[in-house]
Design an enzyme around this catalytic site. Structure first.
Site, PDB file in Angstrom:
ATOM      1  CB  SER A 177      -7.457   3.718  -9.098  1.00 28.28           C
ATOM      2  OG  SER A 177      -6.980   3.999  -7.787  1.00 28.28           O
ATOM      3  CE  LYS A 178     -11.273  -3.418  -5.619  1.00 28.84           C
ATOM      4  NZ  LYS A 178     -10.470  -3.257  -4.410  1.00 28.84           N
ATOM      5  NE  ARG A 179      -3.570   0.300  -4.949  1.00 29.27           N
ATOM      6  CZ  ARG A 179      -2.442  -0.070  -5.544  1.00 29.27           C
ATOM      7  NH1 ARG A 179      -1.408   0.779  -5.590  1.00 29.27           N
ATOM      8  NH2 ARG A 179      -2.337  -1.260  -6.092  1.00 29.27           N
TER       9      ARG A 179
END
Length: 512
Positions: free
Chosen positions: A265-267
């Site tokens: 994910s982006k996170r």
């Protein structure tokens, strides 16, 4: 039945393209090119609530940077447009009405509150979040439980409604997947999805089936997250009478976090310090910024190379591919069923290998903009820069590092007290003067011959060759790393090197 290969990449303009979306685009592109087919860019913007300004332009620019060129699309042309679903809005209601008329779909008036009440009523320990399906549909406000006249009245009065597909009870719904073989779902696992919304727009389910049929799509290559929705799509093809034209499906594996535990994910990228988007993106809603591969200094060819191998293997040990070589080697059958673990260090390795594979002249072209940006008043000659690239090529991960790591080629180095302290006491002014005289008289352009002369002088003066080389490197570079000292000396020339030797000795006086 043989059909011309027509594939599509159909992103939603709800934000930047994630690594997984770029891989989906790449695999569609490679397959189309391999099969001599058509690669379509279609924008699926049916969810107007999630539309993000700038996202569509970002998608187009990302594909352009990566060299993943669509054959058809709004800005590319084609005979199957429009290629944006919001421009095709007039098409979908006809098919929703057809499904209602045939009894395969129904109108539902349920409010958000009514849906929440239904979930609370039917929730059990084993099923804490009940679906709108064959079990619950007959307790709700829809055209299956309300007479036709009341349905017409409600619609005439402007009451919001949606259209839901009517999923059959306890039926096996199967389809052939080119990656996962034959996949079967029982209809009890499938809820009555909304296929047409109260705002007059279709949902993904109806729109993508209608568009794939009308655009004569032969293969749907998409992410694993759509696997569970495919039974709905199979039913829609059946109910609309299009089964013979249903495309072949291929559902790609997930791209996993570096530790293999869950979807990337982006996170994860923000937390671990690597990009998951191809270009920089700043959210117009939150102002939140994300760094992209392009802006981090990755070459598009290397990006495509590593991306292709995230879930696909050529069946050999080969890792370095040009785009044309990828096209020739690619096949859907060699895509893995299991998730592909993302490794950012390996990503950097691909970039290093790509840069090393360039000719010195080609690398110079990529480096020149960085040199001009940092040294606009004194951009070096191309021949000089090409020689710099040849010396730095094996020492860089990104092209810009020719300038940042190789700053000593373009400017006088700084001498830290820490590095000056590493110069041996045997390095005295008389010896340095003799070094400078040797350089002024040296006419050889061969590093090996220069090194022989330097070591001979050190021997004559009873200075250790290692101490001499350490002094020369610190004087020329400012630190104890960099290309071969004799090669540096020949490229920079006697005048520049001798100035640095003098400057280093001058500063050395202050710490001895």
């Amino acid at each position: 039945m043989n059909r011309p290969v027509r594939v599509r990449f159909a992103p939603s303009p709800t934000g930047p393209l994630h690594l997984g979306g770029m891989r989906t685009a790449l695999y569609n592109y490679l397959f189309a090119r391999k099969m001599g087919g058509t690669f379509i860019l279609r924008i699926e913007d049916t969810d107007q609530n999630r539309f993000v300004p700038g996202a569509e332009a970002y998608i187009t620019e990302s594909l352009k940077w990566a060299g993943i060129e669509p054959t058809e699309g709004d800005i590319y042309g084609g005979n199957y447009g429009p290629y944006k679903q919001s421009d095709r809005k007039h098409l979908y209601k006809t098919y929703a009405d057809q499904l209602i008329a045939s009894g395969h779909a129904y109108i539902a008036f349920d409010t958000k509150e009514a849906l929440e009440t239904m979930k609370a009523t039917f929730a059990t320990h084993d099923n804490p979040s009940p679906s709108y399906n064959y079990t619950t549909r007959m307790t709700m406000q829809n055209s299956l439980t309300i007479n036709a006249k009341e349905v017409e009245t409600r619609i005439a009065n402007g009451e919001p409604y949606v259209v839901r597909i009517k999923v059959p009870l306890n039926e096996e719904i199967g389809f052939q997947d080119l990656i996962r073989d034959y996949v079967v779902f029982n209809s009890s696992q499938v809820d009555d999805k909304v296929i047409f919304k109260s705002d007059g727009m279709p949902t993904y389910h109806l729109a993508n089936v209608v568009d794939d049929y009308l655009m004569e799509i032969s293969h749907v290559i998409r992410g694993e997250e759509w696997l569970s929705s495919t039974p709905i799509h199979v039913l829609l093809y059946r109910y609309l009478g299009w089964e013979e034209k249903m495309p072949q499906f291929a559902h790609l594996p997930l791209i996993l976090k570096p530790d293999g535990n869950g979807k990337l994910s982006k996170r994860d990228g923000d937390r671990l310090g690597f990009p998951v988007f191809p270009l920089n993106w700043t959210s117009p809603e939150t102002g939140e910024a994300s760094q992209g591969y392009r802006e981090r200094g990755f070459e598009s060819e290397a990006f495509v190379n590593f991306l292709a191998l995230l879930g696909w293997s050529p069946g050999t040990d080969q890792e370095i591919f040009s785009k044309e070589a990828l096209i020739q080697a690619f096949s859907i059958e060699k895509i893995s069923k299991s998730g592909a673990k993302f490794d950012f260090e390996k990503t950097k390795w691909f970039n290093e290998q790509f840069l090393r594979g360039l000719s010195n002249e080609a690398l110079t072209e990529r480096v020149l903009p960085f040199v001009r940006q940092k040294y606009p008043e004194k951009t070096p000659e191309i021949n000089f820069l090409t020689k710099v690239c040849s010396l730095m090529k094996d020492r860089i991960t990104y092209a810009e590092e020719v300038v940042t790591k190789g700053h000593f080629f373009f400017e006088h180095p700084q001498y830290s007290s820490e590095n000056l302290a590493k110069i041996a006491p045997s390095i005295q002014g008389d010896f340095v003067s003799k070094l400078q005289n040797l350089l002024e008289k040296n006419t050889s352009h061969h590093p090996e011959l220069l090194e022989i002369e330097l070591k001979a002088l050190a021997g004559e003066e009873q200075v250790k060759a290692g101490d001499m080389m350490k002094f020369l490197r610190i004087s020329i570079v400012g630190e104890l790393s960099g290309p071969s000292v004799p090669e540096l000396m020949i490229l920079l020339g006697a005048e520049t090197v001798n100035k640095r030797l003098s400057a280093c000795m001058e500063q050395l006086k202050n710490i001895h």
